[in-house]
Design an enzyme around this catalytic site. Structure first.
Site, short mmCIF file in Angstrom:
data_model
loop_
_atom_site.label_atom_id
_atom_site.label_comp_id
_atom_site.label_asym_id
_atom_site.label_seq_id
_atom_site.Cartn_x
_atom_site.Cartn_y
_atom_site.Cartn_z
N GLU A 129 119.29 106.88 75.26
CA GLU A 129 118.89 106.52 76.63
C GLU A 129 118.98 107.76 77.51
OE1 GLU A 129 121.04 103.07 77.96
OE2 GLU A 129 120.31 101.84 76.29
N ALA A 132 122.49 108.57 77.87
CA ALA A 132 123.33 108.32 76.69
C ALA A 132 122.58 108.79 75.46
CB ALA A 132 123.67 106.83 76.58
N GLY A 133 122.57 110.12 75.25
CA GLY A 133 121.92 110.68 74.07
C GLY A 133 122.93 110.84 72.95
N THR A 160 110.45 108.53 69.10
CA THR A 160 109.37 109.03 68.25
C THR A 160 108.45 107.88 67.87
OG1 THR A 160 110.81 110.75 67.36
CG2 THR A 160 108.85 110.22 66.09
N GLU A 364 118.40 113.63 66.23
CA GLU A 364 119.30 113.00 65.25
C GLU A 364 120.73 113.51 65.41
OE1 GLU A 364 118.30 110.54 63.70
OE2 GLU A 364 116.21 110.75 63.10
N THR A 366 122.62 116.46 68.17
CA THR A 366 122.55 117.92 68.31
C THR A 366 123.47 118.58 67.28
OG1 THR A 366 124.38 118.08 69.87
CG2 THR A 366 122.18 117.64 70.79
#
Length: 393
Positions: A129, A132-133, A160, A364, A366
């Site tokens: 989000e 919120a990554g 994606t 996926e 960092t």
């Protein structure tokens, strides 16, 4: 040059040959133009699906290919070497199918999985989000129970295939518990209230559509919840372990492509009366590039074998993703250096490969997150386990 591969079966070898043929005939002629134009190659995914390449790691009884991850990742590497956007797309589709395949009920799997793996449909995965990554437990997208439905509201970023997918695997909050308050849903793309923003304007992987998805009173039947209520974060993290291996494989293929192009140039370009590959400084650079690629491939395959044996592989997946994507960034940067001024122009593809490599250090999880996963495991574990694979005395 194609990688040397030791494959477990004749069927697996045939699969690699099929992949190489499709990549050479269908992907290679279109990749450069599509990346320049930002064209999403939906028909290519349909072709790969009909050829059996979209569902390789899933059970044959549900329409999958029944292949090990050891083989599946080598297919992804072959695709990534020719067109990274497509290799990433195949990996993401597999990620979108994982929740249903691993945590769905038998009825859910038999109802939906054959269609998802059959080749006509393309999946997307909604976890991150805007706020919120790297911390998925902080997500705010909410699913509220309303009779025999859930109603979803919120926003998912960096999706994606966003706007092009036929189905979305979505993580949403069903309670306020930080880690056990998230659930997983399988949502068709045509569900009312589900909308895609215009695609992001990225520096690389422009042939892969990435968009923000918005959920506005999206009603989802209860039977489209995958797993138990509150099990979503567990499903998401298990998915990411596999997704990180997919990224590692594609990054390795990307690096191999960059080396191959740098090598061809170095064999043809002459300075001071001889090909530049005969100058030791440049030859050693190419040697380091090759060593990095071989190491990344081996690291990725080692993690895949743990997964195939049913052993824990979370840390090894993080190591593979970290090693392979950092290496891809270095190799592509060095490939530009080998070509000199030409490498900095769009007349040669190595500048595009360098731009594409960068994002692989980011999505996926960092590479800083991968280091966090690895360091925590180092602090926690007293030593490695020993497992006998083949039996014997």
């Amino acid at each position: 040059m194609p990688a040397t591969r030791a494959l477990p079966t004749r069927e697996a070898a045939d699969l690699i040959e099929l992949t190489r043929t499709l990549a050479a005939k269908e992907l290679a002629p279109r990749a450069t133009e599509a990346e320049a134009d930002g064209t999403f190659p939906r028909d290519i995914f349909r072709l790969l699906g009909r050829s059996g390449l979209l569902g390789l790691p899933y059970d044959e009884e549900y329409g999958g290919g029944g292949q090990s991850y050891e083989v599946y990742l080598q297919v992804l590497e072959e695709l990534g070497a020719v067109w990274s956007s497509v290799g990433i797309g195949v990996s993401v589709h597999g990620l979108a199918c994982f929740g249903l395949a691993a945590y769905g009920s038998e009825e859910q799997k038999r109802t939906w999985l054959p269609e998802l793996l059959g080749g006509e449909l393309l999946g997307a995965y909604c976890l991150s989000e805007p706020h919120a990554g790297s911390d998925p437990a902080a997500m705010r997208t909410r699913a509220v129970r309303d009779g025999d439905h859930y109603v979803l509201n919120g926003t998912k970023a960096w999706t994606t295939h966003g706007g092009h997918a036929d189905f979305y695997t979505v993580m949403a909050r069903t309670s306020d518990h930080r880690t056990h308050g998230i659930s997983c849903f399988l949502i068709p793309a045509d569900t009312p209230g589900l909308h895609a923003d215009p695609p992001e304007k990225k520096m690389g992987l422009t042939g892969s559509a990435t968009a923000t998805m918005r959920f506005e009173d999206v009603r989802v039947p209860v039977d489209r919840r995958i797993g138990e209520e509150g099990q979503g974060l567990h499903i998401a993290l298990a998915s990411l372990d596999r997704g990180r291996l997919g990224i590692a494989a594609v990054a390795t293929g990307l690096a191999q492509s960059a080396l191959d192009q740098a090598l061809r140039y170095a064999q043809e370009r002459e300075t001071f009366g001889k090909p530049i590959i005969e100058h030791q400084a440049l030859a050693f650079m190419l040697a380091d590039m090759d060593a990095g690629i071989v190491s990344a491939r081996a690291t990725t395959q080692a993690a895949a074998r743990l997964r195939d044996l049913g052993l824990p592989f979370t840390v090894e997946a993080s190591v593979a993703k970290l090693v392979a994507t950092d290496n891809a960034m270095k190799v592509t940067t060095d490939a530009v250096q080998v070509l000199g001024g030409y490498g900095y122009t769009r007349d040669f593809p190595v500048e595009r490969l360098m731009r594409e490599a960068k994002v692989m250090q980011i999505f996926e999880g960092t590479n800083q997150i991968q280091r966090l996963v690895i360091s925590r495991a180092l602090d926690r574990d007293a030593g490695g386990a020993i497992t006998v694979v083949d039996g014997g005395s």
